[in-house]
Design a protein around this motif. Structure first.
Motif, PDB file in Angstrom:
ATOM      1  N   ALA A  70      35.372  11.271 -18.443  1.00  0.00           N
ATOM      2  CA  ALA A  70      36.632  10.532 -18.592  1.00  0.00           C
ATOM      3  C   ALA A  70      37.228  10.099 -17.254  1.00  0.00           C
ATOM      4  N   TRP A  82      36.291   6.608 -24.881  1.00  0.00           N
ATOM      5  CA  TRP A  82      36.612   7.768 -25.715  1.00  0.00           C
ATOM      6  C   TRP A  82      35.705   7.930 -26.930  1.00  0.00           C
ATOM      7  N   TYR A  86      34.039  11.529 -27.803  1.00  0.00           N
ATOM      8  CA  TYR A  86      34.268  12.203 -29.083  1.00  0.00           C
ATOM      9  C   TYR A  86      32.960  12.496 -29.810  1.00  0.00           C
ATOM     10  N   HIS A 107      38.484  16.849 -20.735  1.00  0.00           N
ATOM     11  CA  HIS A 107      38.782  15.420 -20.707  1.00  0.00           C
ATOM     12  C   HIS A 107      40.232  15.132 -21.088  1.00  0.00           C
ATOM     13  N   LEU A 246      45.141  11.641 -28.458  1.00  0.00           N
ATOM     14  CA  LEU A 246      43.877  12.117 -27.906  1.00  0.00           C
ATOM     15  C   LEU A 246      43.576  13.543 -28.365  1.00  0.00           C
ATOM     16  N   GLN A 317      40.659   3.750 -28.455  1.00  0.00           N
ATOM     17  CA  GLN A 317      40.113   3.128 -27.258  1.00  0.00           C
ATOM     18  C   GLN A 317      40.770   1.782 -26.981  1.00  0.00           C
ATOM     19  N   TRP A 320      44.100   2.501 -25.581  1.00  0.00           N
ATOM     20  CA  TRP A 320      43.965   3.063 -24.236  1.00  0.00           C
ATOM     21  C   TRP A 320      43.788   1.969 -23.197  1.00  0.00           C
TER      22      TRP A 320
END
Length: 409
Positions: A70, A82, A86, A107, A246, A317, A320
């Motif tokens: 990350a 991400w 995951y 992360h 998250l 994502q 983000w």
């Protein structure tokens, strides 16, 4: 071949999981992830039985080169999206849910620096994370207000304690959350080296699941905090509240990973060890229509949950990557994660408990450790009530209003 070797793919030269059911593709990182997972799987049952702190296995995580996923490339990290982080978390959770938890929380702490740190702080702490191969822990439990931050002449001082501090024992540095007033949202994150004088990490986690997450308490006695170690200042914004999103999606991956591990282990056991029930009229347990029916139902639960988790990760994502996230966009991400988490919890609890109906009484022997999957999910699913996630969804359906950002939504 021994019974243990037949039941644990880590002890033989074949894929860890049935490839046609649980495909593995992490691109150029696939070999690293597979190698790490195989080494963790080799001792997972025994370590779950004994508990304690998995310091040797944490070194495996450190040596894997996957702890910087990350960290942005500008600080020497890998800058991985991400959804891939995951998926790796989910895969590791299928063999060792505790170490997957520690991996994912590494992360999460990196993300905390990216969300709340100023550019100088990000550069300082994240560059050191890569260069010094740091493992991060946390003391951020938002519901535990036993920690106080007091200003002194030219610095601050921490006193008190924090509970549920996953990964703190043996960590190189900690992210610490402390409330500054009675308002839940009025809190600050602090970054400290774990060896700071007056800081003591206790090995007192005793949950019956997630037994090696080092989630005990951290005590602070007149701990010195320099002003530069307070992250920020960062004003409140929809983007900073993504930290809760998250975290919630990490939990979702742990549930699904345990479900995957339980399903795969049970299928192997049924094919190789289960004996057909006398009244079934078949020679092999795998041919019993009732066992086939139950596996079909459990598979549908897993397959129904998986796309929701993938969709939520993609939505996260997208959010983000937006420098200016709106409140409405943030609410959409939270709703997607709520859907994924609720369905994953329910699926995982069903799967990890009902596999015993397919395997029979002999499968309850402690040497197999099949119960660890349920215990892990049961403990972690109580992190925050899923009823409130369902309520948020119902409220949104009736009012078109998304959930308000909080420590858990």
């Amino acid at each position: 071949m021994s019974l243990e070797a037949r039941l644990h793919p880590s002890l033989r030269d074949e894929p860890l999981f049935a490839a046609h059911l649980f495909p593995v593709d992490f691109g150029s990182r696939t070999a690293k992830v597979e190698r790490l997972a195989r080494r963790l799987a080799a001792s997972a049952v025994e370590r779950d039985r004994t508990g304690g702190s998995p310091q040797a296995e944490r070194e495996l995580l450190r040596d894997s080169g996957l702890l910087t996923l990350a960290v942005p490339q500008q600080y020497g990290g890998q800058g991985v999206a991400w959804p891939e982080i995951y998926r790796i978390t989910r895969y590791l959770a299928a063999v060792d849910s505790s170490l997957a938890h520690l991996f994912a929380f590494q992360h999460l702490q990196v993300a905390t620096l990216l969300l709340f740190g100023n550019p100088d702080q990000q550069r300082h702490w994240l560059t050191r994370t890569v260069q010094e191969r740091w493992f991060w822990g946390n003391a951020t439990n938002g519901r535990d207000n036993g920690l106080t931050l007091a200003p002194r002449e030219e610095h601050y001082e921490l006193n008190g304690s924090k509970s549920f501090c996953s990964g703190a024992l043996g960590a190189d540095a900690l992210v610490i959350g402390v409330q500054r007033s009675k308002k839940p949202e009025d809190r600050v994150f602090i970054v400290l080296p774990s060896q700071r004088e007056g800081l003591a990490v206790n090995s007192d986690w005793d949950g019956f699941g997630q037994r090696q997450t080092d989630s005990g308490t951290v005590q602070f006695e007149q701990v010195f905090v320099d002003a530069s170690e307070l992250l920020g200042p960062v004003g409140p914004s929809p983007r900073t509240t993504l930290r809760a999103c998250l975290s919630q999606l990490i939990l979702t991956q742990l549930y699904l990973g345990n479900a995957q591990g339980a399903l795969d282990a049970a299928l192997r056991y049924t094919r190789e060890q289960s004996r057909a029930w006398p009244a079934s009229g078949v020679a092999n347990a795998s041919d019993d229509p009732f066992i086939q029916q139950r596996y079909g139902e459990l598979w549908l639960r897993y397959r129904s949950a998986l796309p929701l988790a993938e969709h939520a990760a993609q939505r996260l994502q997208t959010a983000w990557e937006k420098p200016a996230l709106t409140a409405a966009e943030r609410a959409e991400v939270a709703l997607a994660i709520s859907e994924a988490k609720v369905v994953a919890v329910r699926a995982a609890l069903d799967i990890t408990s009902q596999i015993f109906e397919t395997m029979g009484a002999r499968a309850t022997s402690s040497r197999y450790g099949f119960d660890r999957f349920w215990r892990n999910v049961r403990v972690h699913s109580l992190h925050d009530p899923i009823d409130y996630k369902v309520r948020d969804l119902g409220h949104w359906l009736l009012s078109s209003q998304g959930p308000q950002p909080s420590l858990y939504s």
